[in-house]
Design an enzyme around this catalytic site. Structure first.
Site, PDB file in Angstrom:
ATOM      1  N   LYS A 174      58.562  19.880 -10.971  1.00 45.23           N
ATOM      2  CA  LYS A 174      57.358  19.094 -10.677  1.00 45.23           C
ATOM      3  C   LYS A 174      56.497  19.015 -11.942  1.00 45.23           C
ATOM      4  O   LYS A 174      56.334  20.024 -12.644  1.00 45.23           O
ATOM      5  CB  LYS A 174      56.605  19.777  -9.531  1.00 45.23           C
ATOM      6  CG  LYS A 174      55.437  18.993  -8.964  1.00 45.23           C
ATOM      7  CD  LYS A 174      54.839  19.745  -7.757  1.00 45.23           C
ATOM      8  CE  LYS A 174      53.657  19.026  -7.149  1.00 45.23           C
ATOM      9  NZ  LYS A 174      53.099  19.729  -5.969  1.00 45.23           N
ATOM     10  N   SER A 224      52.455  21.080   0.352  1.00 44.92           N
ATOM     11  CA  SER A 224      53.142  20.177  -0.574  1.00 44.92           C
ATOM     12  C   SER A 224      54.598  20.485  -0.871  1.00 44.92           C
ATOM     13  O   SER A 224      55.263  19.690  -1.534  1.00 44.92           O
ATOM     14  CB  SER A 224      52.382  20.096  -1.896  1.00 44.92           C
ATOM     15  OG  SER A 224      51.266  19.276  -1.729  1.00 44.92           O
ATOM     16  N   SER A 273      52.555  16.820  -1.814  1.00 44.86           N
ATOM     17  CA  SER A 273      52.488  16.165  -3.099  1.00 44.86           C
ATOM     18  C   SER A 273      53.753  16.296  -3.943  1.00 44.86           C
ATOM     19  O   SER A 273      53.934  15.566  -4.902  1.00 44.86           O
ATOM     20  CB  SER A 273      51.313  16.734  -3.892  1.00 44.86           C
ATOM     21  OG  SER A 273      51.559  18.091  -4.208  1.00 44.86           O
TER      22      SER A 273
END
Ligand code: GLN
Length: 490
Positions: free
Chosen positions: A81, A180, A156
């Site tokens: 990420k 997330s 997310s």
């Protein structure tokens, strides 16, 4: 090659390497080509790191037999990420304000993964500063759901979930502050683990809300997620909130008798707003567990109803403090710096304002408000007290001396993946998609998100979560692993 099949796991990949069916360089070359091609339609990766991953792959090949023996993640392709730092690579947190930021050091999780032989194909997309539930808040691109391209991948960590679901990588890292990891894992039908607060070092992760953030893995199977978790966990001098729990056997489920576990279902999670699809899949999963002999009972977490409001005070408060460090001058595209009538404060306002998206802006405003003198006690201090009540609910349910449970199971989200654009104009309905994940972060507990059944293209995926006691990852992983191997067939 079977690389790009849903059931191709770390173990299978290692078997192929052992049998010399391919070298690490060959495998990584194929993964990169496949991922780049798939990425054109899915948008999971913001950028690839082709040269360095191939270079490191060829170094691994020199030491193949040794490496395979000792390193559990030897040669495995991963996605990271883009709010986690890899030295000499960009880390944008999907924000324009960090568009040109290049990390000067590795996050602790990255150093650990590197020394266990993992390779990073690239950095994955997210909602700006990890604020969101659909990855539509990224300042750069959309990430589509690989199971249905008209839908969101969740957020997310949507890019990391989609990359695994689309078979571009064998594992990835995300962060979970309010859901997330678990929510996008659910929308994409893969496994995701939110570790206990403090189980994994956050050194080198872009901070969102420091009392809630955790880094965790996505993978195709519970076993693979456990392997990644084992590698990244542990105490770190560079993160004073990290604990020194020994997780060296967290992926060894042999001696866990999952059938002895008493499992609770919180009645407060069975809300009206839950979609039929999710309700049915969850009920089916529970039914299968009961028929298989599990001891499942209803429990109550009475303060659940306050979790969302509590989170949307604590998170913005902490985020407004964390985001105050970005001035909009260093890593974005600042204007006015060379003007004759340069005025420092005005320049800050202008550039910071221009480089921050709507969602972070909304939360900075909220956070600054709830922390302001005169309102601090009414909002922030009160939310902290409510947070304690939410934690107490969980602790009471887990208390063995009064007939408590060993683990809690619950849905991950009230609905399956929604359509792209469906909630972008309605932040509140977006926030509501985290209603089942947020209490776990407020209480600092670990939770594993896993598919109720193996994905087939007839339906959208539905996950459920197994919530454990603090630092009890081993038991929830063992239970998840049992479910996946014995009860997840359609
Ligand atoms: N979707 C939640 C939010 O918008 C969770 C974010 C997260 O876990 N990073 O805050």
């Amino acid at each position: 090659m079977d690389f790009f099949k849903q059931d191709f796991t770390i173990e299978k990949y290692h078997l192929g390497l052992k049998e010399k069916k391919y070298s690490v360089v060959e495998a990584i070359g194929e993964f990169l080509n496949y991922a780049k091609k798939e990425n054109e339609k899915i948008g999971a990766f913001l950028r690839f790191n082709e040269k360095e991953s191939l270079q490191r792959a060829s170094e691994l090949d020199k030491n193949l037999d040794e490496g395979l023996k000792k390193d559990s993640l030897f040669g495995i392709p991963m996605g990271i990420k883009d709010n986690i730092l890899i030295s000499e690579q960009k880390a944008t947190a999907a924000s324009k304000i960090l568009e040109n930021y290049i990390a000067s050091y590795d996050a602790t999780v990255i150093s650990k993964l590197k020394s266990s032989g993992a390779l990073f194909l690239g950095k994955t997309n997210l909602d700006e500063f990890a604020m969101g539930s659909s990855t539509e808040n990224s300042a750069f691109q959309l990430t589509r759901n690989p199971r249905d391209l008209s839908r969101v991948s969740g957020g997310s960590s949507g890019g990391s979930a989609a990359a695994v679901a689309a078979n571009m990588v064998l594992g990835s890292l995300g962060t979970d502050t309010g859901g997330s990891i678990r929510q996008p894992a659910g929308f994409c039908g893969v496994v995701g683990l939110k570790p206990t607060y403090g189980a994994v070092s956050r050194y080198g992760a872009v901070a969102l809300a420091s009392s809630l953030d955790q880094i965790g893995p996505f993978a195709k199977t519970v076993k693979d997620a456990a392997k990644i978790f084992k590698t990244i966990s542990g105490h770190d001098n560079l993160d004073s909130t990290s604990s020194d729990i020994n997780y060296s056997e967290v992926d060894d489920f042999k001696n866990v008798d999952v059938k002895k576990m008493v499992i609770g279902i919180p009645k407060e999670y069975m809300i009206d707003g839950m979609s039929e699809e999710v309700k049915k899949s969850f009920d089916d999963a529970v039914g299968k567990m009961k028929r298989d002999g599990f001891n499942i009972k209803e429990i109550s977490l009475p303060n659940t109803k306050y979790a969302l409001s509590c989170y949307y005070i604590i998170l913005p408060a902490e985020a407004s403090a964390n985001l105050a460090r970005y001035d909009g001058l260093r890593y974005s595209k600042p204007e006015d710096l060379k003007n004759e009538d340069f005025k420092l404060i005005e320049t800050y306002f202008k550039n910071r304002g221009a480089a921050i998206g709507d969602e972070p802006r909304r939360r900075i405003l909220l956070g600054t408000f709830v922390l302001s003198s005169g309102y601090y006690d009414a909002y922030y201090a009160k939310a902290q007290k409510v947070r304690r009540l939410i934690l107490d609910d969980f602790l009471k349910s887990f208390d063995k001396s009064s007939g408590g449970v060993d683990a809690i199971i619950a849905p991950v989200t009230p609905t399956t993946a929604f359509k792209i654009g469906e909630k972008t104009d309605d932040p509140l309905s977006m926030y509501l998609s985290d209603i089942f994940t947020i209490p776990v972060n407020l209480a600092g507990l670990p939770a594993l998100s896993l598919p109720t059944k193996k994905y087939s293209d007839k339906n959208l995926p539905v996950n459920f979560q197994i919530i454990g006691k603090h630092f009890d990852e081993k038991n929830i992983l063992a239970l998840g692993n049992y479910y996946e191997n014995n009860l997840s067939e359609n």
